[in-house]
Every structure is written in C-alpha cells, then in structure tokens.
Design a protein around this motif. Structure first.
Motif, mmCIF file in Angstrom:
data_model
loop_
_atom_site.group_PDB
_atom_site.id
_atom_site.type_symbol
_atom_site.label_atom_id
_atom_site.label_comp_id
_atom_site.label_asym_id
_atom_site.label_seq_id
_atom_site.Cartn_x
_atom_site.Cartn_y
_atom_site.Cartn_z
ATOM 1 N N ASP A 93 -20.076 20.889 -42.968
ATOM 2 C CA ASP A 93 -19.169 21.567 -43.861
ATOM 3 C C ASP A 93 -17.810 21.293 -43.204
ATOM 4 O OD1 ASP A 93 -18.981 23.510 -41.433
ATOM 5 O OD2 ASP A 93 -20.708 24.725 -42.251
ATOM 6 N N GLU A 94 -16.647 22.017 -43.748
ATOM 7 C CA GLU A 94 -15.422 21.960 -43.335
ATOM 8 C C GLU A 94 -15.210 22.323 -41.730
ATOM 9 O OE1 GLU A 94 -12.061 22.873 -45.986
ATOM 10 O OE2 GLU A 94 -13.319 22.495 -47.515
ATOM 11 N N GLU A 95 -15.843 23.393 -41.548
ATOM 12 C CA GLU A 95 -15.810 23.883 -40.035
ATOM 13 C C GLU A 95 -16.156 23.256 -39.125
ATOM 14 O OE1 GLU A 95 -16.890 27.807 -37.592
ATOM 15 O OE2 GLU A 95 -17.242 28.064 -39.680
ATOM 16 N N THR A 96 -17.503 22.614 -39.508
ATOM 17 C CA THR A 96 -18.205 21.601 -38.555
ATOM 18 C C THR A 96 -17.195 20.444 -38.288
ATOM 19 O OG1 THR A 96 -20.185 22.644 -39.151
ATOM 20 C CG2 THR A 96 -20.389 20.291 -37.843
ATOM 21 N N SER A 97 -16.707 19.830 -39.343
ATOM 22 C CA SER A 97 -15.906 18.699 -39.289
ATOM 23 C C SER A 97 -14.893 18.866 -38.532
ATOM 24 C CB SER A 97 -15.826 18.104 -40.652
ATOM 25 O OG SER A 97 -16.500 17.675 -41.464
ATOM 26 N N ALA A 98 -14.307 20.074 -38.591
ATOM 27 C CA ALA A 98 -12.941 20.407 -37.842
ATOM 28 C C ALA A 98 -13.331 20.619 -36.225
ATOM 29 C CB ALA A 98 -12.311 21.846 -38.424
ATOM 30 N N LYS A 99 -14.382 21.299 -36.071
ATOM 31 C CA LYS A 99 -15.148 21.207 -34.701
ATOM 32 C C LYS A 99 -15.381 19.948 -34.153
ATOM 33 C CE LYS A 99 -16.979 25.958 -34.553
ATOM 34 N NZ LYS A 99 -18.038 26.833 -34.163
ATOM 35 N N ILE A 100 -15.655 19.084 -34.840
ATOM 36 C CA ILE A 100 -16.092 17.585 -34.533
ATOM 37 C C ILE A 100 -14.751 16.947 -33.883
ATOM 38 C CG2 ILE A 100 -16.976 15.335 -35.134
ATOM 39 C CD1 ILE A 100 -19.038 16.821 -36.861
ATOM 40 N N ARG A 101 -13.819 16.873 -34.755
ATOM 41 C CA ARG A 101 -12.611 16.529 -34.524
ATOM 42 C C ARG A 101 -12.107 17.076 -33.064
ATOM 43 N NH1 ARG A 101 -9.052 12.582 -34.367
ATOM 44 N NH2 ARG A 101 -6.976 13.088 -34.894
ATOM 45 N N ALA A 102 -12.033 18.337 -32.750
ATOM 46 C CA ALA A 102 -11.486 18.968 -31.616
ATOM 47 C C ALA A 102 -12.272 18.615 -30.518
ATOM 48 C CB ALA A 102 -11.666 20.499 -32.177
ATOM 49 N N LEU A 103 -13.820 18.375 -30.720
ATOM 50 C CA LEU A 103 -14.576 18.050 -29.644
ATOM 51 C C LEU A 103 -14.328 16.583 -29.064
ATOM 52 C CD1 LEU A 103 -17.199 18.768 -27.880
ATOM 53 C CD2 LEU A 103 -18.512 18.072 -29.788
ATOM 54 N N VAL A 104 -14.196 15.806 -30.173
ATOM 55 C CA VAL A 104 -13.904 14.380 -29.942
ATOM 56 C C VAL A 104 -12.811 14.193 -29.100
ATOM 57 C CG1 VAL A 104 -13.422 12.258 -30.830
ATOM 58 C CG2 VAL A 104 -15.365 13.391 -31.617
ATOM 59 N N GLN A 105 -11.738 14.933 -29.474
ATOM 60 C CA GLN A 105 -10.287 15.049 -28.724
ATOM 61 C C GLN A 105 -10.475 15.276 -27.247
ATOM 62 O OE1 GLN A 105 -7.876 17.317 -31.339
ATOM 63 N NE2 GLN A 105 -6.992 15.435 -32.117
ATOM 64 N N LYS A 106 -11.526 16.338 -26.941
ATOM 65 C CA LYS A 106 -11.876 16.868 -25.995
ATOM 66 C C LYS A 106 -12.500 15.693 -24.977
ATOM 67 C CE LYS A 106 -13.925 20.757 -23.625
ATOM 68 N NZ LYS A 106 -14.591 22.056 -23.814
ATOM 69 N N ILE A 107 -13.550 15.205 -25.531
ATOM 70 C CA ILE A 107 -14.394 14.142 -24.873
ATOM 71 C C ILE A 107 -13.432 12.986 -24.471
ATOM 72 C CG2 ILE A 107 -16.051 12.482 -25.180
ATOM 73 C CD1 ILE A 107 -17.328 14.480 -27.024
ATOM 74 N N SER A 108 -12.396 12.683 -25.200
ATOM 75 C CA SER A 108 -11.658 11.722 -25.304
ATOM 76 C C SER A 108 -10.750 11.739 -24.029
ATOM 77 C CB SER A 108 -10.862 11.224 -26.428
ATOM 78 O OG SER A 108 -10.162 10.190 -26.170
ATOM 79 N N ALA A 109 -10.257 13.043 -23.942
ATOM 80 C CA ALA A 109 -9.317 13.475 -22.842
ATOM 81 C C ALA A 109 -10.211 13.440 -21.598
ATOM 82 C CB ALA A 109 -8.704 14.842 -23.363
ATOM 83 N N GLY A 110 -11.268 13.933 -21.580
ATOM 84 C CA GLY A 110 -12.228 14.046 -20.518
ATOM 85 C C GLY A 110 -12.685 12.639 -19.769
ATOM 86 N N LEU A 111 -12.838 11.872 -20.728
ATOM 87 C CA LEU A 111 -13.401 10.598 -20.300
ATOM 88 C C LEU A 111 -12.197 9.576 -19.927
ATOM 89 C CD1 LEU A 111 -16.174 9.876 -22.944
ATOM 90 C CD2 LEU A 111 -16.524 10.492 -20.473
#
Length: 132
Positions: A93-111
């Motif tokens: 759903d839209e909320e999950t897709s938004a959370k995925i976007r934020a999580l991927v940005q966080k993962i990218s910054a961490g890695l």
C-alpha cells in the motif's frame, strides 16, 4: 515456486508471516532461525494478503535488534530485491511504499555508495527503478 502450488505457497507465506510477528518477542531464537527461510520465500504475490505480509516485513526491517539482515548484512541483497519487487505495486500500500523509500535511503546512507551500488547492480532494472 511451482505454479501448481502457488495458492498454497502464498497461504503458507502469509501464515508464517503472522506467526513470526506474533512470536517475535516470545521466541527470539526460533524467529531468528526462521526469518532467513521466510525472507527467501518473499515477495508474496497474493493481492489480498501480500500487503499484510510486506507490512510485517517492514516491521522487522525497521527493528534494529531484528536479525533479518543476517550476519554482516548477508541478506541485504535479498532484502533489496524484495523491496524493489513490491514498492509501488498492488503488493504494497502507499504507506508501505513510502516506508520502503525511507528505509532504502537509510540503508544506503549506512552502507555507503560503493556497497549500495554493488548490491543494486544485482537487481533487475524494474527493481532498481522502484527503489531509487
């Protein structure tokens, strides 16, 4: 996955998702052992329960104490593959897709850029587009 058993497979994935969520605090060791197998069965392509399963996945991924990423992030490629397969689809759903976007940005910054580039290189063009 066998197409002959697709409906049964999806039902099992959803059931295991709900059991993992329910048991995550009570049986951390068992949940930790089952998570990699469950992750390997994702994404769920069931239109009704798939979004439920993927919300549960996000709960695990957002929990820093959860072992879903594996030792030394060995499951990170699979995590990104699943997220790239579901973001902006009927399986999230839209909320999950938004959370995925934020999580991927966080993962990218961490890695860091180099590690993230190596991981994303193994994804399909569609998965990369969904993540970036």
């Amino acid at each position: 996955r066998s197409e002959d058993y697709e409906e049964a497979t999806e039902s099992i994935i959803v059931s295991v998702s709900k059991i993992l969520k329910q048991q995550r605090q009570r049986n951390k060791q068992v949940v930790g052992e089952v998570l990699p197998m469950w992750l390997g069965a994702l994404p769920s392509m069931e239109e009704t329960e798939g979004p439920v399963t993927h919300r549960i996945l996000l709960e695990f991924l957002e929990d820093p104490s959860c072992p879903i990423y594996g030792p030394k992030n060995k499951n990170m490629g699979k995590v990104l593959q699943v997220l790239g397969s579901i973001r902006n689809t009927e399986y999230a759903d839209e909320e999950t897709s938004a959370k995925i976007r934020a999580l991927v940005q966080k993962i990218s910054a961490g890695l860091g850029n180099a590690a993230m580039t190596n991981l994303v290189r193994n994804l399909s063009q569609e998965q990369r587009a969904n993540l970036l």
